[in-house]
Every structure is written in C-alpha cells, then in structure tokens.
Design a protein around this motif. Structure first.
Motif, short mmCIF file in Angstrom:
data_model
loop_
_atom_site.label_atom_id
_atom_site.label_comp_id
_atom_site.label_asym_id
_atom_site.label_seq_id
_atom_site.Cartn_x
_atom_site.Cartn_y
_atom_site.Cartn_z
N ILE A 32 0.83 -1.20 0.00
CA ILE A 32 0.00 0.00 0.00
C ILE A 32 0.87 1.26 0.00
CG2 ILE A 32 -1.67 1.30 1.39
CD1 ILE A 32 -2.90 -1.40 2.13
N SER A 36 0.99 4.15 -2.98
CA SER A 36 0.84 5.60 -2.80
C SER A 36 2.01 6.35 -3.42
CB SER A 36 0.70 5.94 -1.32
OG SER A 36 1.90 5.71 -0.63
N ILE A 79 -1.13 12.75 3.69
CA ILE A 79 -2.23 11.81 3.92
C ILE A 79 -1.73 10.37 3.90
CG2 ILE A 79 -4.36 10.92 2.89
CD1 ILE A 79 -4.94 13.82 2.02
N SER A 80 -0.85 10.02 2.96
CA SER A 80 -0.34 8.65 2.90
C SER A 80 0.54 8.32 4.11
CB SER A 80 0.42 8.41 1.61
OG SER A 80 1.61 9.17 1.58
N GLY A 82 -0.06 9.44 7.16
CA GLY A 82 -1.04 9.14 8.20
C GLY A 82 -1.66 7.76 8.02
N VAL A 83 -1.99 7.41 6.78
CA VAL A 83 -2.57 6.09 6.50
C VAL A 83 -1.55 5.00 6.80
CG1 VAL A 83 -3.42 4.61 4.64
CG2 VAL A 83 -4.26 6.94 4.86
N THR A 84 -0.29 5.23 6.46
CA THR A 84 0.76 4.24 6.74
C THR A 84 0.94 4.03 8.23
OG1 THR A 84 1.92 4.85 4.71
CG2 THR A 84 3.19 3.69 6.36
N PHE A 86 -1.31 4.50 10.54
CA PHE A 86 -2.50 3.79 11.01
C PHE A 86 -2.43 2.31 10.66
CE2 PHE A 86 -6.92 2.41 10.23
CZ PHE A 86 -7.40 2.50 11.52
N LEU A 87 -2.03 1.98 9.43
CA LEU A 87 -1.93 0.58 9.03
C LEU A 87 -0.88 -0.17 9.82
CD1 LEU A 87 -2.31 0.83 5.16
CD2 LEU A 87 -3.94 -0.11 6.79
#
Length: 112
Positions: A32, A36, A79-80, A82-84, A86-87
C-alpha cells in the motif's frame, strides 16, 4: 524522460499489486505504501516537466511553473503518511493479539 518515469511507475504499481496479494500482513502494508508512492509519481509525471520560473510577484519570465501539482503531491504525501502509520499500528496490534501475520490463519476456519 517522461517515458522512463512512466515505465518506473508501471514497475512500482506491478510490485505493489504483487505485495498486496501476498499472505503476509506486513507485505500488504508495504504494498500500500508503494502504491501511494506510485500515485505521487504519476501525478508529477502527468503534470509534465515544464521548465519555468517560480510564480513569484516581481519576476518577469516567459513561462512559469505550475505550483498546483506540487501542492497536490505534498498533500497526498501527508495523507499517505497518516494512513501508513495507522496501518502499521493496526498490523502490530493484530500480530500481538493473534501471534501471526499470515492472512490465511487470520481468516479463521469455515465453521466460524
């Protein structure tokens, strides 16, 4: 130069798709992240590599560089990130609770 970037983006998308389809949870997260990064490069390449002066007041130039693609990519990077994060937290918690990162074992049995 744009053809080389397009081929590089294709390789990044291919590797990220392969990693997302594997059984390890950590490899899915890495896939993922690579996806990104490929999207960031795609945005930059589609905007074009124009030579021009920065769009500042008081500078007279024939052509100006477009700041919008860089602003979009900077926002996408934040944003990526933050998503990373979180994952990675979700993957770590899943590993701590179930003692495995194998997605087949996490799926459970058919009678559940």
């Amino acid at each position: 130069m744009e053809i080389l970037m397009i081929l590089t983006i294709g390789v990044i998308f291919t590797v990220s798709t392969y990693l997302i389809l594997t059984k390890s949870l950590l490899r899915v997260v890495i896939g993922i992240v690579l996806l990104s990064h490929g999207a960031h490069l795609l945005l930059l390449t589609l905007a074009g590599f124009n030579d021009g002066a920065p769009p500042l007041l008081g500078q007279e130039a024939v052509t100006y560089a477009d700041p919008l693609p860089q602003a979009l990519i900077l926002t996408a990077i934040v944003i990526s990130f933050g998503v990373t994060a979180f994952l990675l937290v979700i993957a770590y918690r899943t590993y701590k609770v179930h003692n495995t990162d194998d997605l087949d074992q996490l799926r459970g049995s058919a009678d559940e």
